[in-house]
Design a protein around this motif. Structure first.
Motif, short mmCIF file in Angstrom:
data_model
loop_
_atom_site.label_atom_id
_atom_site.label_comp_id
_atom_site.label_asym_id
_atom_site.label_seq_id
_atom_site.Cartn_x
_atom_site.Cartn_y
_atom_site.Cartn_z
N ILE A 1 28.50 4.95 8.29
CA ILE A 1 28.25 3.51 8.17
C ILE A 1 28.99 2.98 6.95
CG2 ILE A 1 26.48 1.77 7.74
CD1 ILE A 1 24.50 3.57 9.24
N GLU A 2 29.76 1.92 7.10
CA GLU A 2 30.55 1.41 5.98
C GLU A 2 29.69 0.69 4.95
OE1 GLU A 2 34.01 -0.85 6.95
OE2 GLU A 2 35.14 0.97 7.44
N ALA A 3 28.62 0.05 5.37
CA ALA A 3 27.71 -0.59 4.42
C ALA A 3 26.98 0.49 3.61
CB ALA A 3 26.71 -1.47 5.15
N VAL A 4 26.43 0.10 2.47
CA VAL A 4 25.67 1.03 1.63
C VAL A 4 24.34 1.35 2.31
CG1 VAL A 4 24.46 1.26 -0.57
CG2 VAL A 4 26.77 0.28 -0.49
N THR A 5 23.99 2.63 2.35
CA THR A 5 22.75 3.07 2.99
C THR A 5 21.78 3.60 1.95
OG1 THR A 5 23.82 5.20 3.45
CG2 THR A 5 23.79 3.57 5.22
N ILE A 6 20.52 3.22 2.09
CA ILE A 6 19.48 3.57 1.12
C ILE A 6 18.28 4.11 1.88
CG2 ILE A 6 18.02 2.73 -0.77
CD1 ILE A 6 20.05 0.21 -0.69
N ALA A 7 17.86 5.32 1.59
CA ALA A 7 16.68 5.91 2.23
C ALA A 7 15.46 5.69 1.35
CB ALA A 7 16.89 7.40 2.48
N ALA A 8 14.39 5.17 1.95
CA ALA A 8 13.11 4.98 1.26
C ALA A 8 12.16 6.05 1.77
CB ALA A 8 12.56 3.59 1.52
N ILE A 9 11.68 6.92 0.87
CA ILE A 9 10.95 8.12 1.29
C ILE A 9 9.55 8.13 0.69
CG2 ILE A 9 10.97 10.65 1.32
CD1 ILE A 9 14.08 10.32 0.65
N GLU A 10 8.57 8.19 1.56
CA GLU A 10 7.18 8.40 1.17
C GLU A 10 6.69 9.68 1.85
OE1 GLU A 10 5.49 6.67 -0.97
OE2 GLU A 10 6.42 4.67 -1.03
N GLY A 11 5.83 10.43 1.17
CA GLY A 11 5.26 11.62 1.77
C GLY A 11 6.30 12.68 2.06
N TYR A 12 6.06 13.43 3.14
CA TYR A 12 6.95 14.56 3.41
C TYR A 12 8.20 14.13 4.18
CZ TYR A 12 3.86 14.37 7.54
OH TYR A 12 3.11 13.96 8.61
N CYS A 13 9.28 14.80 3.85
CA CYS A 13 10.57 14.59 4.50
C CYS A 13 11.15 15.99 4.69
CB CYS A 13 11.47 13.71 3.62
SG CYS A 13 13.06 13.34 4.37
N ILE A 14 11.03 16.53 5.90
CA ILE A 14 11.21 17.95 6.13
C ILE A 14 12.39 18.21 7.07
CG2 ILE A 14 10.08 20.02 7.08
CD1 ILE A 14 7.39 18.75 6.34
N GLY A 15 13.10 19.30 6.82
CA GLY A 15 14.13 19.80 7.73
C GLY A 15 15.17 18.77 8.07
N GLY A 16 15.25 18.43 9.37
CA GLY A 16 16.23 17.44 9.82
C GLY A 16 16.04 16.09 9.17
N GLY A 17 14.79 15.75 8.82
CA GLY A 17 14.56 14.49 8.10
C GLY A 17 15.24 14.50 6.75
N ALA A 18 15.18 15.65 6.05
CA ALA A 18 15.86 15.77 4.76
C ALA A 18 17.37 15.69 4.94
CB ALA A 18 15.46 17.08 4.08
N ALA A 19 17.90 16.35 5.99
CA ALA A 19 19.33 16.28 6.26
C ALA A 19 19.76 14.83 6.52
CB ALA A 19 19.68 17.15 7.45
N LEU A 20 18.90 14.07 7.19
CA LEU A 20 19.22 12.67 7.49
C LEU A 20 19.28 11.83 6.23
CD1 LEU A 20 19.65 10.33 9.47
CD2 LEU A 20 17.17 10.25 9.79
N VAL A 21 18.29 11.93 5.35
CA VAL A 21 18.30 11.09 4.15
C VAL A 21 19.41 11.50 3.19
CG1 VAL A 21 15.84 10.56 4.36
CG2 VAL A 21 16.56 12.44 2.87
#
Length: 270
Positions: free
Chosen positions: A106-126
Motif C-alpha cells: 500500500i503506498e499510503a502510510v499504514t498504522i496498526a492499532a493493537i490491543e490484547g493478543y496479536c498472535i502468529g499470522g496476526g503478528a506477521a500482518l501488523v
C-alpha cells in the motif's frame, strides 16, 4: 460512481473512511479474528484496492478493544495442507504471504492499532505495516516454532530489520509473548498507550501523516523500504517450501497434539 472499497459488502472486515484516512478492522469475533481463508482474502482484496489510491494518505488496521487476532485458523491451515497434489498445496499456502505482501505494498502510510493478543499470522500482518501502536497489556507472539513449524509468510526479514538478528531469533524461536513495553524497547512498537487507547493513538498518527505533503511521504516510505528490505526476497523466497516440509514432519504432528492436549511436546527431529 461505485467505489468497490466502500460499497462492497465485506463479511469479515469493516472499512470506514474519514477524509483522507481509511480504517480497516478485522471483524470475525466468533473466532477471535482468526485468519481463515475468507478473512485473508478480504484483507488482501482491501489492500489491493487501497494500494494506489491517491485520495488516501493513511490507513489504520485494527482488531477490537480486547484482541487483534488469534492468528492463522489452525483448521483452515490443515485443510490447505490436505490438497490432493504438492503443487496445489504449494499454491494454497500463499494466502498468508500474499496478504502480508498486499499490505506492505500500500503506498499510503499504514498504522496498526493493537490491543490484547496479536498472535502468529496476526503478528506477521501488523509487522507488514509501517507503524504499530499498542495498548497496555497487548502483546505479539509467534507460536509456530514450538508447534513444529517454521515461521513463514515472508516475515523474518521484516522482523530482523525491526529488532535485529538476535532478538529476531529470540522472538521467532521461543514463541514467547512480547508485551508492549518490550516491543517499544526492541523496536516492534512505535508508541505505547493506556489499554483501550491504541485506536485513538493510531488516529492521531494518521492525522499527522494526512497533514503532510503526500508525495514526499510516499517517496520516503518507498525509499526506506527499498533500503531496509533490499535482500528480503532472496533470503526468504523458500519459506513456503520450508513450511510444507516442516508440516510433513512427526514433530509437527506432535506439536499440534501437545497444544491440543495442553502438555509439553516431545520432539525428536523426525
Amino acid at each position: 460512481m461505485a467505489d468497490k472499497l466502500f460499497d462492497h459488502q465485506w463479511r469479515t472486515i469493516r472499512v470506514e473512511r474519514r477524509e483522507h484516512i481509511v480504517e480497516v478492522a478485522l471483524a470475525r469475533p466468533d473466532a477471535r479474528n482468526a485468519l481463515n481463508g475468507e478473512l485473508m482474502e478480504e484483507l488482501t482484496e482491501a489492500a489491493g484496492l487501497l494500494r494506489l489510491r491517491t485520495d488516501v494518505r493513511a490507513v489504520i488496521l485494527t482488531g477490537n478493544d480486547s484482541y487483534f487476532s488469534a492468528g492463522a485458523d489452525l483448521s483452515a491451515s490443515q485443510q490447505r495442507l490436505a490438497q490432493p497434489t504438492l503443487i496445489e498445496s504449494r499454491r494454497a499456502v500463499m494466502a498468508g504471504p500474499d496478504m502480508c505482501r498486499a499490505w506492505n505494498e500500500i503506498e499510503a502510510v499504514t498504522i496498526a492499532a493493537i490491543e490484547g493478543y496479536c498472535i502468529g499470522g496476526g503478528a506477521a500482518l501488523v509487522i507488514s505495516c509501517d507503524f504499530r501502536v499498542m495498548g497496555e497489556g497487548a502483546y505479539l507472539r509467534l507460536p509456530e516454532v514450538p508447534l513444529g513449524m517454521n515461521m513463514s509468510w515472508r516475515s523474518i526479514p521484516k522482523i530482523a530489520a525491526l529488532v535485529g538478528p538476535s532478538r529476531a531469533k529470540r522472538f521467532v524461536m521461543f514463541g514467547e509473548a512480547v508485551g508492549t513495553a518490550t516491543c517499544l524497547d526492541w523496536g516492534f512498537a512505535d508508541e505505547g498507550v493506556a489499554k483501550g487507547e491504541a485506536l485513538a493513538c493510531a488516529r492521531r498518527w494518521a492525522d499527522k501523516v494526512a497533514a503532510l505533503p503526500p508525495l514526499p511521504i510516499r517517496m520516503t516510505k518507498e525509499a526506506v523500504n527499498a533500503v531496509a528490505h533490499a535482500t528480503a526476497h532472496a533470503s526468504i523466497y523458500m519459506d513456503r517450501d520450508q513450511y510444507l516440509l516442516a508440516t510433513s514432519s512427526q514433530d509437527f504432528r506432535e506439536g499440534i497434539a501437545a497444544f491440543r492436549e495442553k502438555r509439553p511436546g516431545k520432539f525428536t527431529g523426525a
